[in-house]
Design an enzyme around this catalytic site. Structure first.
Site, mmCIF file in Angstrom:
data_model
loop_
_atom_site.group_PDB
_atom_site.id
_atom_site.type_symbol
_atom_site.label_atom_id
_atom_site.label_comp_id
_atom_site.label_asym_id
_atom_site.label_seq_id
_atom_site.Cartn_x
_atom_site.Cartn_y
_atom_site.Cartn_z
ATOM 1 N N HIS A 293 0.855 -1.198 0.000
ATOM 2 C CA HIS A 293 0.000 0.000 0.000
ATOM 3 C C HIS A 293 0.885 1.240 0.000
ATOM 4 O O HIS A 293 1.329 1.715 1.044
ATOM 5 C CB HIS A 293 -0.920 -0.010 1.225
ATOM 6 C CG HIS A 293 -2.046 0.975 1.139
ATOM 7 N ND1 HIS A 293 -3.373 0.606 1.208
ATOM 8 C CD2 HIS A 293 -2.054 2.325 0.989
ATOM 9 C CE1 HIS A 293 -4.139 1.685 1.102
ATOM 10 N NE2 HIS A 293 -3.343 2.740 0.970
ATOM 11 N N HIS B 105 1.209 4.990 -2.386
ATOM 12 C CA HIS B 105 0.676 5.830 -3.459
ATOM 13 C C HIS B 105 1.815 6.543 -4.189
ATOM 14 O O HIS B 105 2.638 7.213 -3.555
ATOM 15 C CB HIS B 105 -0.294 6.865 -2.891
ATOM 16 C CG HIS B 105 -1.570 6.277 -2.374
ATOM 17 N ND1 HIS B 105 -2.715 6.205 -3.130
ATOM 18 C CD2 HIS B 105 -1.884 5.725 -1.178
ATOM 19 C CE1 HIS B 105 -3.690 5.641 -2.418
ATOM 20 N NE2 HIS B 105 -3.194 5.329 -1.226
ATOM 21 N N ASP C 155 1.728 9.180 -6.084
ATOM 22 C CA ASP C 155 1.656 10.630 -5.928
ATOM 23 C C ASP C 155 1.820 11.067 -4.479
ATOM 24 O O ASP C 155 1.788 12.263 -4.180
ATOM 25 C CB ASP C 155 0.351 11.182 -6.508
ATOM 26 C CG ASP C 155 -0.884 10.502 -5.958
ATOM 27 O OD1 ASP C 155 -0.769 9.411 -5.374
ATOM 28 O OD2 ASP C 155 -1.997 11.046 -6.122
ATOM 29 N N GLY D 4 -9.898 7.603 -2.060
ATOM 30 C CA GLY D 4 -10.559 8.886 -1.871
ATOM 31 C C GLY D 4 -11.379 8.874 -0.598
ATOM 32 O O GLY D 4 -11.408 7.883 0.135
ATOM 33 N N HIS E 219 -9.914 0.627 -0.535
ATOM 34 C CA HIS E 219 -9.730 1.443 0.666
ATOM 35 C C HIS E 219 -11.009 1.359 1.501
ATOM 36 O O HIS E 219 -12.080 1.784 1.054
ATOM 37 C CB HIS E 219 -9.502 2.907 0.283
ATOM 38 C CG HIS E 219 -8.085 3.233 -0.090
ATOM 39 N ND1 HIS E 219 -7.512 2.824 -1.271
ATOM 40 C CD2 HIS E 219 -7.139 3.958 0.562
ATOM 41 C CE1 HIS E 219 -6.272 3.282 -1.328
ATOM 42 N NE2 HIS E 219 -6.007 3.967 -0.233
ATOM 43 N N GLU F 33 -10.940 3.061 7.111
ATOM 44 C CA GLU F 33 -9.956 4.050 7.537
ATOM 45 C C GLU F 33 -10.701 5.222 8.170
ATOM 46 O O GLU F 33 -10.723 5.371 9.379
ATOM 47 C CB GLU F 33 -9.104 4.510 6.352
ATOM 48 C CG GLU F 33 -8.035 5.538 6.738
ATOM 49 C CD GLU F 33 -7.309 6.106 5.525
ATOM 50 O OE1 GLU F 33 -6.256 6.727 5.724
ATOM 51 O OE2 GLU F 33 -7.806 5.957 4.396
ATOM 52 N N ASP G 245 1.825 3.926 2.886
ATOM 53 C CA ASP G 245 0.745 4.768 2.377
ATOM 54 C C ASP G 245 1.311 5.902 1.523
ATOM 55 O O ASP G 245 1.344 5.800 0.304
ATOM 56 C CB ASP G 245 -0.126 5.305 3.504
ATOM 57 C CG ASP G 245 -1.518 5.726 3.014
ATOM 58 O OD1 ASP G 245 -1.852 5.447 1.848
ATOM 59 O OD2 ASP G 245 -2.266 6.326 3.800
#
Length: 369
Positions: free
Chosen positions: A28, A30, A32, A190, A217, A220, A308
């Site tokens: 996991h 990202h 970006d 998102g 996702h 969370e 993350d």
């Protein structure tokens, strides 16, 4: 070199050097959310992006951490406007992907699944396919550069659809088209509140018909209903975070009782992609010491540890593992357990997973003592 033991015979905690050298598996992360601050500055200058809060790389790196450290997932996600803003061209995407692979390899990661949302990178005129191909080219370049320095890493891509948008079926089809060219699975991400995974059922049903892997996702910023929908309605293979499964576990001293959903998650060995530092930043956990990963590991859930967003959390896999050593007293055996959990849960064919476990991970930990 064997791990030294304390006077009572118990193994001493692994040193930072041992943690760095330990082979790691990351599920996991990202794309970006993991840029080098200096790269953000340089790409912004090249693209004429003038909205960065500062042009100083050191100050910018600290700004990202401070801005993300708010306790709110929505505020946390706002920081991505800047990274996505400078990732709108093929060269920029390839550079970021190459540096990502090299940074992970330098941190001891031997296998990683890195996710990104192609739909967020088309403002410069790229087609979705061009976005995917640029990122894949960057990962292969980064793998080769790492190998030239004696570090081996393999990177697979997860294509992410944004849960507040309406392109999930399109992105799912893209993931299937590119699954033999670097893409290993699909994801949605998102803000969870108000955007349940069931809004994207057509995408998940399509992926299941195509025998494709996907993670969601869930659990969370939103609680058990998000996890339940991701599993029982959508059929997720893994849970992105899943930290709120703790809400279905009652602890009274030594008495621990699992609710039906928690029991299902444990019984079915559903992987939990937990990201301790990020979970604290977004308010999903009160602190590292109180993070549910400790209890879930004791209860033998299929727990994995992840980064993350390395930029926003100012973190790495070595740092995340080091925090678990510090706050939970984990030793090398615990870190190996978490790593093998992750490798078992990767979206790779079984024989390839087994080869990495038996040929890389176990020997790597054995060499550490």
């Amino acid at each position: 070199m064997p791990t030294p033991s304390a006077s009572d015979g118990t193994p001493a905690p692994p040193t930072p050097e041992q943690v760095l050298r330990a082979p790691k598996v990351l599920l996991h992360d990202h794309l970006d959310g993991g840029l080098r601050p200096a790269t953000v500055v340089e790409l912004a200058d090249a693209a004429g992006y003038d909205r960065l809060p500062t042009q100083d790389p050191v100050a910018l790196g600290q700004w990202f951490v401070d801005a993300a450290d708010s306790g709110s997932l929505e505020r946390y996600l706002e920081t991505f406007a800047h990274t996505v803003g400078v990732m709108q061209g093929a060269d920029a995407l390839a550079r970021v992907a190459s540096e990502c692979a090299q940074d992970l390899a330098a941190d001891g990661v031997v296998y990683a699944e890195v996710r990104f949302a192609p739909e967020l990178h088309v403002e410069g005129g790229l087609a979705l396919e061009e976005v995917v191909e640029a990122v894949d080219a960057g990962f292969r370049e980064g793998e080769a550069a790492a190998a030239a320095r004696g570090r081996t890493v393999r990177v697979g891509t997860l294509l992410t659809a944004m849960r507040h948008a309406a392109r999930s079926r399109e992105i799912a089809e893209l993931a299937v088209r590119y699954r033999d060219r670097g893409v290993v699975g699909f994801d949605i991400a998102g803000a969870e509140a108000g955007f349940p995974p069931t809004r994207h059922l057509d995408a998940f049903e399509y992926l299941r018909r195509e025998n494709a892997h996907f993670t969601i996702h869930a659990g969370e910023a939103f609680g058990l209903p998000s996890i339940w929908e991701a599993l029982q309605w959508c059929g997720a293979d893994r849970l992105g975070h899943g930290v709120r499964i703790i809400d279905d576990i009652a602890v009274d001293g030594d008495d621990v009782r699992l609710g039906r959903l928690a029991s299902y998650v444990r019984d079915k060995r559903i992987p939990l992609e937990m990201c301790p530092s990020s979970n604290v930043q977004t308010g999903a956990a009160p602190s590292i010491a109180e993070h549910p990963i400790g209890l879930l590991r004791r209860l033998s859930f299929r727990v994995t540890v992840n980064t993350d967003n390395r930029l926003m959390s100012g973190t790495s896999m070595s740092r995340e593992m080091g925090l678990l050593v510090e706050h939970f007293g984990y030793g090398l055996r615990d870190l190996q357990w978490l790593t093998i959990n992750a490798m078992k849960s990767a979206f790779l064919p079984f024989d390839e997973r087994l080869a990495l476990i038996d040929g890389v991970i176990k020997p790597g930990y054995a060499a550490l003592g």
